[in-house]
Design an enzyme around this catalytic site. Structure first.
Site, PDB file in Angstrom:
ATOM      1  N   ASN A   1       0.801  -1.222   0.000  1.00  0.00           N
ATOM      2  CA  ASN A   1       0.000   0.000   0.000  1.00  0.00           C
ATOM      3  C   ASN A   1       0.839   1.279   0.000  1.00  0.00           C
ATOM      4  O   ASN A   1       0.338   2.343  -0.329  1.00  0.00           O
ATOM      5  CB  ASN A   1      -0.954   0.020   1.207  1.00  0.00           C
ATOM      6  CG  ASN A   1      -0.235  -0.264   2.512  1.00  0.00           C
ATOM      7  OD1 ASN A   1       0.373  -1.316   2.682  1.00  0.00           O
ATOM      8  ND2 ASN A   1      -0.289   0.671   3.436  1.00  0.00           N
TER       9      ASN A   1
ATOM     10  N   SER B   1     -11.397  -4.973   0.108  1.00  0.00           N
ATOM     11  CA  SER B   1     -12.155  -3.896   0.747  1.00  0.00           C
ATOM     12  C   SER B   1     -12.845  -3.045  -0.302  1.00  0.00           C
ATOM     13  O   SER B   1     -12.284  -2.800  -1.375  1.00  0.00           O
ATOM     14  CB  SER B   1     -11.200  -3.035   1.581  1.00  0.00           C
ATOM     15  OG  SER B   1     -11.896  -1.987   2.205  1.00  0.00           O
TER      16      SER B   1
ATOM     17  N   HIS C   1     -13.892   0.266  -0.102  1.00  0.00           N
ATOM     18  CA  HIS C   1     -13.616   1.705  -0.230  1.00  0.00           C
ATOM     19  C   HIS C   1     -12.342   2.036  -0.993  1.00  0.00           C
ATOM     20  O   HIS C   1     -12.057   3.189  -1.272  1.00  0.00           O
ATOM     21  CB  HIS C   1     -13.638   2.393   1.150  1.00  0.00           C
ATOM     22  CG  HIS C   1     -12.397   2.222   1.961  1.00  0.00           C
ATOM     23  ND1 HIS C   1     -11.500   3.250   2.159  1.00  0.00           N
ATOM     24  CD2 HIS C   1     -11.911   1.161   2.637  1.00  0.00           C
ATOM     25  CE1 HIS C   1     -10.511   2.825   2.939  1.00  0.00           C
ATOM     26  NE2 HIS C   1     -10.743   1.560   3.237  1.00  0.00           N
TER      27      HIS C   1
ATOM     28  N   THR D   1     -25.440  -8.625  11.925  1.00  0.00           N
ATOM     29  CA  THR D   1     -26.294  -8.330  10.780  1.00  0.00           C
ATOM     30  C   THR D   1     -25.465  -7.733   9.648  1.00  0.00           C
ATOM     31  O   THR D   1     -24.692  -6.790   9.863  1.00  0.00           O
ATOM     32  CB  THR D   1     -27.412  -7.335  11.188  1.00  0.00           C
ATOM     33  OG1 THR D   1     -28.158  -7.927  12.253  1.00  0.00           O
ATOM     34  CG2 THR D   1     -28.328  -7.022  10.023  1.00  0.00           C
TER      35      THR D   1
ATOM     36  N   CYS E   1      -3.193   4.985   7.934  1.00  0.00           N
ATOM     37  CA  CYS E   1      -3.416   4.581   9.330  1.00  0.00           C
ATOM     38  C   CYS E   1      -2.321   5.092  10.251  1.00  0.00           C
ATOM     39  O   CYS E   1      -2.468   5.082  11.457  1.00  0.00           O
ATOM     40  CB  CYS E   1      -3.488   3.062   9.423  1.00  0.00           C
ATOM     41  SG  CYS E   1      -4.664   2.364   8.256  1.00  0.00           S
TER      42      CYS E   1
END
Length: 382
Positions: free
Chosen positions: A152, A200, A202, A238, A326
């Site tokens: 990344n 992922s 996004h 859920t 991050c």
């Protein structure tokens, strides 16, 4: 934000208009719980399984092998912690690399606290794992290996097929974090020797808060969330139905546009490098020269500290990054660049430009010119 030139798509991407359109009915009208047996629940369940089919089809997987999660971090944690815990009677040794995303590194640190032994493989100066290092690290009690598909920060692509084939021979489970590779590299899970793979939404113009873990047949994983029996009892909670529908639409868009996007990103890289060459400023491209993700350009400008460059770019309306989102905000050196053993002045001046669907080649040229002006101005003021 509209006049900001955004070159931080590796951190997150804007939601595609088609994705927003696909999600809206599931935020306003179809709001049933997919686990409910009444009509509203069945309608929600149908949408959930259609989305699972679409994403599985895009990545060349069987639909039932896909477990929806809250994102790449949870998918990584589920693979590493869940995979290791399920095999702890067989062995307690795990292998990863020094350049993984923190979602993998911190999951491995958690395993160490739980009594596992973790080997963190070094990389060469291009950020690549050496096969001989992996081969030497494997032990009779090795139960799991996690090595990312594409980095990344610097974009280096690892030899996933070679690694996977070696681990298959040894009977060791292999997980890869493919969060940055998904949507830009044309891979099919059915053709890769991987047992688990994290993705992922996004990062590919889908919504935040949704991801998935591909889990191969008969691969043992202990659930890390406990509660209901959703996702075939593998992930309680859920399901984020609207997010999952958006994720499916984002994969459809990526499938249609991938080749054009990649060509555009390659052109942007070439334009930026040409601008810096012409401006005659010192720069150093970090990462592998060939095996690299098309949308990531990590480059150092010796003599200009990373924070100084980012601040100056921000002042002229250009968003770039120092590496992993991050950890931005901390002044520590990137763990990836440290692992690559780059010279101090290279590591301390590294910037990551990451391209996406909102960028144009002209914007890339503009950003590169801004960098050249900042470097020249700071050089004059010394």
């Amino acid at each position: 934000m509209s006049d900001m030139l955004y070159f931080d798509h590796a951190a997150t991407t804007p939601v595609h208009p088609r994705v927003l359109e696909a999600m809206t009915p599931y935020l306003t009208q179809v709001f049933g719980n997919p686990s409910s047996v009444h009509g509203a629940g069945r309608e929600a369940r149908k949408a959930l399984e259609q989305a699972r089919d679409a994403i599985a089809s895009f990545m060349g997987a069987e639909a039932q092998s896909l477990i929806f999660t809250s994102g790449g971090t949870e998918a990584d944690n589920m693979a590493i912690i869940g995979g290791a815990m399920a095999q702890r009677e067989r062995g307690r040794h795990v292998i990863t690399t020094q350049i993984e995303h923190h979602a993998v590194l911190h999951a491995c640190e958690y395993l160490e606290q739980a009594g596992f032994d973790v080997t963190y493989l070094p990389v060469d100066e291009t950020g690549s794992v050496r096969m001989e290092d992996l081969q030497q690290a494997v032990r009779p009690d090795t139960v799991l290996v996690s090595i990312m598909y594409g980095n990344n920060e610097v974009g280096t692509i690892q030899p996933i097929v070679e690694i996977g084939n070696f681990l298959r021979e040894k009977g060791i489970i292999f997980h890869t974090d493919a969060v940055q590779a998904f949507g830009v590299l044309p891979f099919q899970v059915s053709e890769l020797p991987v047992d688990m793979l994290s993705v992922s939404a996004h990062k590919i113009n889908g919504p935040k808060g949704v991801g998935a873990l591909y889990l191969g047949r008969k691969i043992p994983v202990s659930p890390i969330l406990h509660g209901g029996s959703q996702e075939r009892k593998r992930r309680a909670g859920t399901e984020n139905l609207a997010g999952i529908v958006g994720f499916a639409e984002a994969t459809k868009v990526a499938a249609e546009e991938r080749a054009d996007r990649v060509a555009k990103y390659e052109q942007m890289k070439a334009v930026m490098l040409a601008v810096w060459q012409e401006a005659n400023i010192a720069y150093h491209v970090n990462g592998h020269p060939e095996h690299v993700l098309p949308h990531i350009l990590n480059v150092s400008f010796p003599g200009v500290h990373t924070e100084t460059m980012l601040m100056n770019l921000d002042l002229v309306g250009i968003a770039a990054a120092s590496g992993s989102a991050c950890t931005s905000g901390s002044l520590e050196l990137s763990h990836v660049l440290v692992a690559m053993k780059l010279a101090d002045e290279i590591a301390r001046s590294a910037i990551r430009f990451s391209f996406g669907i909102t960028n144009t080649v002209d914007e890339a040229k503009q950003a590169a010119q801004a960098v050249a002006q900042i470097v020249s101005r700071l050089a004059r003021s010394k």
